[in-house]
Design a protein around this motif. Structure first.
Motif, short mmCIF file in Angstrom:
data_model
loop_
_atom_site.label_atom_id
_atom_site.label_comp_id
_atom_site.label_asym_id
_atom_site.label_seq_id
_atom_site.Cartn_x
_atom_site.Cartn_y
_atom_site.Cartn_z
N MET A 161 0.86 -1.19 0.00
CA MET A 161 0.00 0.00 0.00
C MET A 161 0.90 1.23 0.00
N ASN A 162 0.54 2.20 -0.84
CA ASN A 162 1.27 3.47 -0.85
C ASN A 162 0.32 4.59 -0.40
N LYS A 163 0.81 5.82 -0.41
CA LYS A 163 0.00 6.95 0.09
C LYS A 163 -1.28 7.14 -0.71
N ASP A 164 -1.23 6.96 -2.02
CA ASP A 164 -2.41 7.15 -2.85
C ASP A 164 -3.49 6.12 -2.53
N ILE A 165 -3.08 4.87 -2.40
CA ILE A 165 -4.04 3.81 -2.06
C ILE A 165 -4.56 4.02 -0.64
N LEU A 166 -3.68 4.41 0.27
CA LEU A 166 -4.10 4.67 1.65
C LEU A 166 -5.17 5.75 1.69
N LYS A 167 -4.97 6.82 0.95
CA LYS A 167 -5.96 7.91 0.91
C LYS A 167 -7.32 7.38 0.46
N LYS A 168 -7.34 6.56 -0.58
CA LYS A 168 -8.60 6.00 -1.07
C LYS A 168 -9.25 5.09 -0.03
N GLU A 169 -8.44 4.29 0.65
CA GLU A 169 -8.98 3.38 1.67
C GLU A 169 -9.51 4.15 2.88
N LEU A 170 -8.84 5.22 3.27
CA LEU A 170 -9.33 6.03 4.38
C LEU A 170 -10.64 6.72 4.00
N ASP A 171 -10.74 7.14 2.75
CA ASP A 171 -12.00 7.73 2.27
C ASP A 171 -13.13 6.71 2.36
N LYS A 172 -12.85 5.46 1.99
CA LYS A 172 -13.86 4.39 2.06
C LYS A 172 -14.32 4.16 3.50
N LEU A 173 -13.38 4.30 4.45
CA LEU A 173 -13.71 4.13 5.86
C LEU A 173 -14.47 5.33 6.42
N GLY A 174 -14.49 6.43 5.66
CA GLY A 174 -15.17 7.64 6.12
C GLY A 174 -14.34 8.47 7.09
N VAL A 175 -13.02 8.33 7.02
CA VAL A 175 -12.13 9.09 7.89
C VAL A 175 -12.04 10.53 7.36
N ASN A 176 -12.24 11.48 8.25
CA ASN A 176 -12.15 12.89 7.90
C ASN A 176 -10.70 13.24 7.53
N SER A 211 0.21 0.81 5.91
CA SER A 211 -0.60 -0.27 6.47
C SER A 211 -0.88 -0.02 7.95
N TYR A 212 0.12 0.49 8.66
CA TYR A 212 -0.05 0.81 10.08
C TYR A 212 -1.12 1.89 10.26
N ILE A 213 -1.06 2.95 9.45
CA ILE A 213 -2.04 4.03 9.55
C ILE A 213 -3.44 3.49 9.24
N TYR A 214 -3.54 2.68 8.20
CA TYR A 214 -4.84 2.11 7.83
C TYR A 214 -5.42 1.30 8.99
N GLU A 215 -4.63 0.44 9.58
CA GLU A 215 -5.11 -0.39 10.69
C GLU A 215 -5.46 0.47 11.91
N LEU A 216 -4.71 1.52 12.12
CA LEU A 216 -4.99 2.44 13.24
C LEU A 216 -6.37 3.06 13.09
N PHE A 217 -6.68 3.58 11.92
CA PHE A 217 -8.00 4.18 11.71
C PHE A 217 -9.10 3.14 11.63
N LYS A 218 -8.80 1.99 11.04
CA LYS A 218 -9.80 0.93 10.92
C LYS A 218 -10.24 0.45 12.31
N SER A 219 -9.30 0.31 13.22
CA SER A 219 -9.64 -0.17 14.56
C SER A 219 -10.41 0.88 15.37
N ASN A 220 -10.29 2.14 15.00
CA ASN A 220 -11.01 3.21 15.70
C ASN A 220 -12.39 3.48 15.15
N LYS A 221 -12.74 2.85 14.02
CA LYS A 221 -14.05 3.08 13.41
C LYS A 221 -15.02 2.01 13.80
#
Length: 75
Positions: A1-16, A65-75
């Motif tokens: 996962m790179n920054k561009d993919i991370l941004k898209k995944e965070l958007d899918k999670l609804g992260v502000n 991946s760490y950032i994604y999991e961090l936000f995923k676990s908080n949602k």
């Protein structure tokens, strides 16, 4: 996962987008992804300028991946 993919995944999670910075800008009250030469740093930058919960990674993929999991676990 790179920054561009991370941004898209965070958007899918609804992260502000105001909750994080993926472009290296160090802004207060956000999770920051910062490339420091060959290392990738992830930390929460508080309103007083302190770095909290700092983690250092050897590559972009692990840091993202760490950032994604961090936000995923908080949602």
């Amino acid at each position: 996962m790179n920054k561009d993919i991370l941004k898209k995944e965070l958007d899918k999670l609804g992260v502000n987008p105001n909750e994080y910075s993926l472009n290296g800008n160090i802004e207060s009250d956000k999770i920051v992804l910062y490339q420091n030469y060959s290392k990738w740093e992830v930390f929460y930058f508080d309103e007083r300028g302190g770095r909290n919960c700092e983690k250092v990674f050897c590559n972009e993929e692990d840091a993202c991946s760490y950032i994604y999991e961090l936000f995923k676990s908080n949602k």
